[in-house]
Design an enzyme around this catalytic site. Sequence first.
Site, PDB file in Angstrom:
ATOM      1  N   HIS A 258       0.839  -1.210   0.000  1.00 20.17           N
ATOM      2  CA  HIS A 258       0.000   0.000   0.000  1.00 20.17           C
ATOM      3  C   HIS A 258       0.873   1.260   0.000  1.00 20.17           C
ATOM      4  O   HIS A 258       0.571   2.243  -0.674  1.00 20.17           O
ATOM      5  CB  HIS A 258      -0.879   0.045   1.263  1.00 20.17           C
TER       6      HIS A 258
ATOM      7  N   GLN B 173      -9.234  -8.092 -10.119  1.00 18.19           N
ATOM      8  CA  GLN B 173      -9.923  -6.884  -9.628  1.00 18.19           C
ATOM      9  C   GLN B 173      -9.561  -5.672 -10.490  1.00 18.19           C
ATOM     10  O   GLN B 173     -10.430  -4.880 -10.883  1.00 18.19           O
ATOM     11  CB  GLN B 173      -9.519  -6.646  -8.171  1.00 18.19           C
TER      12      GLN B 173
ATOM     13  N   SER C   2      -2.608  -8.198   3.313  1.00 17.34           N
ATOM     14  CA  SER C   2      -3.067  -8.105   4.707  1.00 17.34           C
ATOM     15  C   SER C   2      -3.373  -9.499   5.248  1.00 17.34           C
ATOM     16  O   SER C   2      -3.247  -9.749   6.446  1.00 17.34           O
ATOM     17  CB  SER C   2      -4.316  -7.234   4.787  1.00 17.34           C
TER      18      SER C   2
HETATM   19  O1  PAF Z   1      -8.248  -4.305  -2.935  1.00 13.36           O
HETATM   20  C1  PAF Z   1      -8.885  -3.882  -1.941  1.00 13.36           C
HETATM   21  O2  PAF Z   1      -8.329  -3.590  -0.884  1.00 13.36           O
HETATM   22  C2  PAF Z   1     -10.397  -3.747  -2.048  1.00 13.36           C
HETATM   23  O3  PAF Z   1     -10.940  -4.754  -2.846  1.00 13.36           O
HETATM   24  C3  PAF Z   1     -10.848  -2.366  -2.535  1.00 13.36           C
HETATM   25  C4  PAF Z   1     -10.344  -2.080  -3.948  1.00 13.36           C
HETATM   26  C5  PAF Z   1     -10.328  -1.296  -1.587  1.00 13.36           C
HETATM   27  C6  PAF Z   1     -12.374  -2.284  -2.560  1.00 13.36           C
HETATM   28  O4  PAF Z   1     -12.911  -2.493  -1.288  1.00 13.36           O
END
Ligand code: PAF
Length: 286
Positions: A37, A155, A188
């Site tokens: 992150h 995603q 995580s």
């Molecule tokens: O990848 C993530 O942490 C989640 O899927 C996101 C993109 C924040 C959506 O809740």
Amino acid sequence: MIITQTKAELEAALALWRAEGARIAFIPTMGNLHAGHLHLVDTAKSQADRVVVSIFVNPTQFGPGEDLAAYPRTPDQDIERLRGRQADLLYLPEASDIYPDGDQPATFVEVPGLSEQLCGQFRPGHFRGVATVVCKLLNRVRPDLALFGEKDFQQLAIIRRMVHDLDIPVRIEGVPTVREPSGLAMSSRNGYLGAEEKQRAALIYRTLSEAAEAVRAGARDYPRVEQEAADALASSGFSVDYVSIRRQQDLASPTAADHALVILAAARLGQTRLIDNILFSLDTNN
Ligand code: PAF
């Protein structure tokens, strides 16, 4: 760093920056921030005047029996880490701010096809929850660009497609996966692993790397390469959901004309579900 908890506070803070003509980057997260992150934050800072991060553990993307309740929530540590990276704003809403009418809103965003394969087969409804919350967050923040880790490659593909189909005016940027020295992708959910499991989890990356290398070296029987990789993981104690070679562009099965490929895997170690992928290109001479 400004911390906002409601849509109204968020909009007030952003209005000032928009009036200054600032270029705004946005990083949606579910918190428990790790080096992956923070790399997104660093990348965003190099491309924008202001960096906005959200932390929201989105209930609509967890299925029954999944880890919504156990998902690690570490807001104080996250705030400290974001301050350390000079993020400008943290949006830390409660579920009632995101879903004022309850977490079963009348409208959902679905990206069919892309959402039902790979992880979608094993987590029905997951990507509908992801697409819905990301669409809502993009509508609230209205950033110039939004950054997502490539570790969640499916995603990322779904979000790109949603943004394209719905004409959402934002540039989506995928950022390479950050790994532990062992090769294990930062996640995580790695926090659920014991020390021995964490060492073993690095086998996913090693196995995918070897499979990608075999394809680059000329192997073209993809189902066989996938099966061998899945068998290697299973023999090390993983319960494998899938190992699959796809083309990067749209996650379709590759044809002989496709050179930009990705090998993706999802496997469980004990109760922990891990995903990873490796992007690779075929030499046009192969
Ligand atoms: O990848 C993530 O942490 C989640 O899927 C996101 C993109 C924040 C959506 O809740």
